[in-house]
Design a protein around this motif. Structure first.
Motif, short mmCIF file in Angstrom:
data_model
loop_
_atom_site.label_atom_id
_atom_site.label_comp_id
_atom_site.label_asym_id
_atom_site.label_seq_id
_atom_site.Cartn_x
_atom_site.Cartn_y
_atom_site.Cartn_z
N PHE B 141 0.86 -1.19 0.03
CA PHE B 141 0.10 -0.02 0.07
C PHE B 141 0.75 1.26 -0.09
O PHE B 141 0.44 2.31 -0.55
CB PHE B 141 -0.98 0.02 1.26
CG PHE B 141 -2.26 1.05 0.93
CD1 PHE B 141 -3.11 0.69 0.41
CD2 PHE B 141 -2.17 2.32 1.59
CE1 PHE B 141 -4.17 1.46 0.02
CE2 PHE B 141 -3.09 3.08 1.38
CZ PHE B 141 -4.10 2.83 0.71
N PHE B 144 1.76 1.93 -3.51
CA PHE B 144 0.48 2.48 -4.01
C PHE B 144 0.51 4.14 -3.66
O PHE B 144 0.38 4.88 -4.61
CB PHE B 144 -0.83 1.69 -3.59
CG PHE B 144 -2.00 2.60 -4.11
CD1 PHE B 144 -2.38 2.66 -5.29
CD2 PHE B 144 -2.77 3.19 -3.01
CE1 PHE B 144 -3.63 3.25 -5.69
CE2 PHE B 144 -3.83 4.08 -3.42
CZ PHE B 144 -4.48 3.79 -4.64
N ALA B 146 2.81 5.91 -2.77
CA ALA B 146 3.80 6.93 -3.31
C ALA B 146 3.80 6.78 -4.81
O ALA B 146 4.07 7.69 -5.38
CB ALA B 146 5.13 6.09 -3.09
N GLY B 147 3.30 5.98 -5.48
CA GLY B 147 2.94 5.89 -6.86
C GLY B 147 2.10 7.02 -7.16
O GLY B 147 1.87 7.83 -8.15
N VAL B 148 0.65 7.02 -6.33
CA VAL B 148 -0.42 7.93 -6.75
C VAL B 148 0.20 9.46 -6.45
O VAL B 148 0.10 10.31 -7.33
CB VAL B 148 -1.68 7.93 -5.62
CG1 VAL B 148 -2.31 9.01 -5.70
CG2 VAL B 148 -2.27 6.56 -6.07
N VAL B 167 -9.50 15.86 -5.76
CA VAL B 167 -10.42 14.73 -6.29
C VAL B 167 -9.72 13.51 -6.45
O VAL B 167 -10.10 12.30 -5.99
CB VAL B 167 -11.07 14.89 -7.43
CG1 VAL B 167 -11.78 13.87 -7.81
CG2 VAL B 167 -12.07 16.33 -6.90
N LEU B 168 -8.40 13.53 -6.91
CA LEU B 168 -7.46 12.40 -7.28
C LEU B 168 -7.15 11.73 -5.90
O LEU B 168 -7.24 10.38 -5.66
CB LEU B 168 -6.49 12.96 -7.87
CG LEU B 168 -5.72 11.66 -8.77
CD1 LEU B 168 -4.84 12.51 -9.96
CD2 LEU B 168 -4.98 10.70 -7.96
N THR B 171 -9.96 9.98 -4.28
CA THR B 171 -10.41 8.65 -4.89
C THR B 171 -9.43 7.63 -4.36
O THR B 171 -9.49 6.65 -4.30
CB THR B 171 -10.04 8.70 -6.61
OG1 THR B 171 -11.08 10.03 -6.85
CG2 THR B 171 -10.55 7.80 -7.33
N ALA B 172 -7.92 7.95 -4.51
CA ALA B 172 -7.16 7.02 -3.93
C ALA B 172 -7.41 6.42 -2.54
O ALA B 172 -7.35 5.41 -2.13
CB ALA B 172 -5.64 7.75 -4.02
N ALA B 174 -9.98 6.03 -1.12
CA ALA B 174 -11.11 5.00 -1.28
C ALA B 174 -10.55 3.74 -1.36
O ALA B 174 -11.17 2.83 -1.09
CB ALA B 174 -12.05 5.28 -2.45
N ALA B 175 -9.30 3.35 -1.69
CA ALA B 175 -8.69 2.40 -1.84
C ALA B 175 -8.34 1.81 -0.41
O ALA B 175 -8.01 0.48 -0.14
CB ALA B 175 -7.42 2.37 -2.58
#
Lengths: 189, 189
Positions: B141, B144, B146-148, B167-168, B171-172, B174-175
């Motif tokens: 995670f 994830f 860091a990637g986002v 928003v981005l 959204t992230a 929400a994971a």
DNA sequence: CAGGTTTCGTATCGATCACTATGGATAATT
DNA sequence: AATTATCCATAGTGATCGATACGAAACCTG
């Protein structure tokens, strides 16, 4: 193409290209006019040969969620192919550029924007078909997916394996509610 | 720092730095030894002045989910500050580099890896405290998140507004399952 | 086989890169 | 106030950038 992919537009010198292609400078200029044209040729070649997964994923007759899943998983694989530079040429090619290479940077930006737009269009189609959950905005979620793919590109460049990228993709996919359709949370997904 | 941030290490010429700082070449070299040292100085300055939000978010006495939320929202704001180059210097500085600038590229990669490690450490702490959902792997995670953030950096560079980045980020987020603690799905969040 | 043309590799172009040596202006000392 | 010492901006260093001009070799034509 591999050299531009690995080092970016500006950091790839004609000397490197010359050696890699086994051509003399005049041969290069006869064939490609100049460095910028050569780079654009490499761009279209990359688009045709390396990232077909994207168009396939977005145009396949599957659910919206499955389309996004294929897109992200395809990126995980494409960004970490053995023997190829890591990441995506559209990202690595010229994220930062000198003022005289601004045109190249803008062109790559346009490619990235087009990718995002294609995702948004697929999501809008999903909205129309009714398999995009109510809560998610097509444009906003497209920006998220495009962003995640860009992030995967950097992670790949930093040495992430295909498995790690798949985990990242899978994690991102969790941001898209399942809509509770035919496929449940079975086995692995 | 702004020049390196905007154009990257290699594409920033001494002439640009000279003009921006109002210094003559010998003054620059007396003060910073050489271009590489100057860039490293800019890196540490950037680290100290522009991305304090990260350390704050990860060390604040809040839930793991809230820490990640603050991290992502802080990135959304920091990557799109008016008057500053978009995105993160650690990403824009040298994603792709010529062979002779490999050392710089490696250093930036180390910064990115360190950021990811810091996130992983915070998540591991959350695991120990019991507020990290069972299903999520701390390292995975972290990659994830860091990637986002890296992806947000590119989106910001492509002109995304702070709202779009928020928003981005949302959204992230929400994971990351909510764990069903005290805060419900209230109002906005 | 000779002549004219075309092709192609070498050697180099001007511009710019990061970087530094030198001459002139300033400051310190007697 | 004259002399010495110190600093610092200008001008230029070799190297390399993308891009080409020129001479040699090859090829088709007569």
């Amino acid at each position: 193409m591999h050299l531009f992919w690995e080092h970016g537009y500006e950091a790839t010198s004609l000397a490197m290209l010359r050696e890699a292609m086994g051509l003399t400078p005049p041969q290069i200029y006869n064939a490609f006019t100049d460095k910028e044209t050569l780079f654009r040729k490499a761009l279209t070649r990359y688009h045709e040969t390396e990232i077909g997964f994207a168009l396939e994923a977005l145009s396949a007759p599957v659910s919206t969620r499955e389309a996004i899943r294929r897109l992200l998983m395809g990126a995980a694989e494409a960004y970490s192919r053995p023997g190829k530079p890591g990441g995506c040429l559209f990202v690595s090619g010229a994220l930062a550029a000198s003022p005289q290479a601004q045109a190249i940077a803008d062109e790559l930006k346009a490619y990235r924007k087009a990718s995002e737009a294609a995702i948004a269009q697929r999501l809008a189609k999903g909205r129309a078909m009714g398999d995009l959950p109510e809560g998610v905005c097509a444009e906003g979620f497209a920006k998220f997916v495009a962003g995640v793919m860009n992030g995967m590109s950097i992670q790949a460049r930093d040495g992430a394996s295909v498995e790690e990228l798949r985990v990242l993709a899978q994690t991102a996919l969790a941001a898209l509610p399942d809509e509770g359709q035919n496929q449940g949370a079975s086995s692995k997904e």
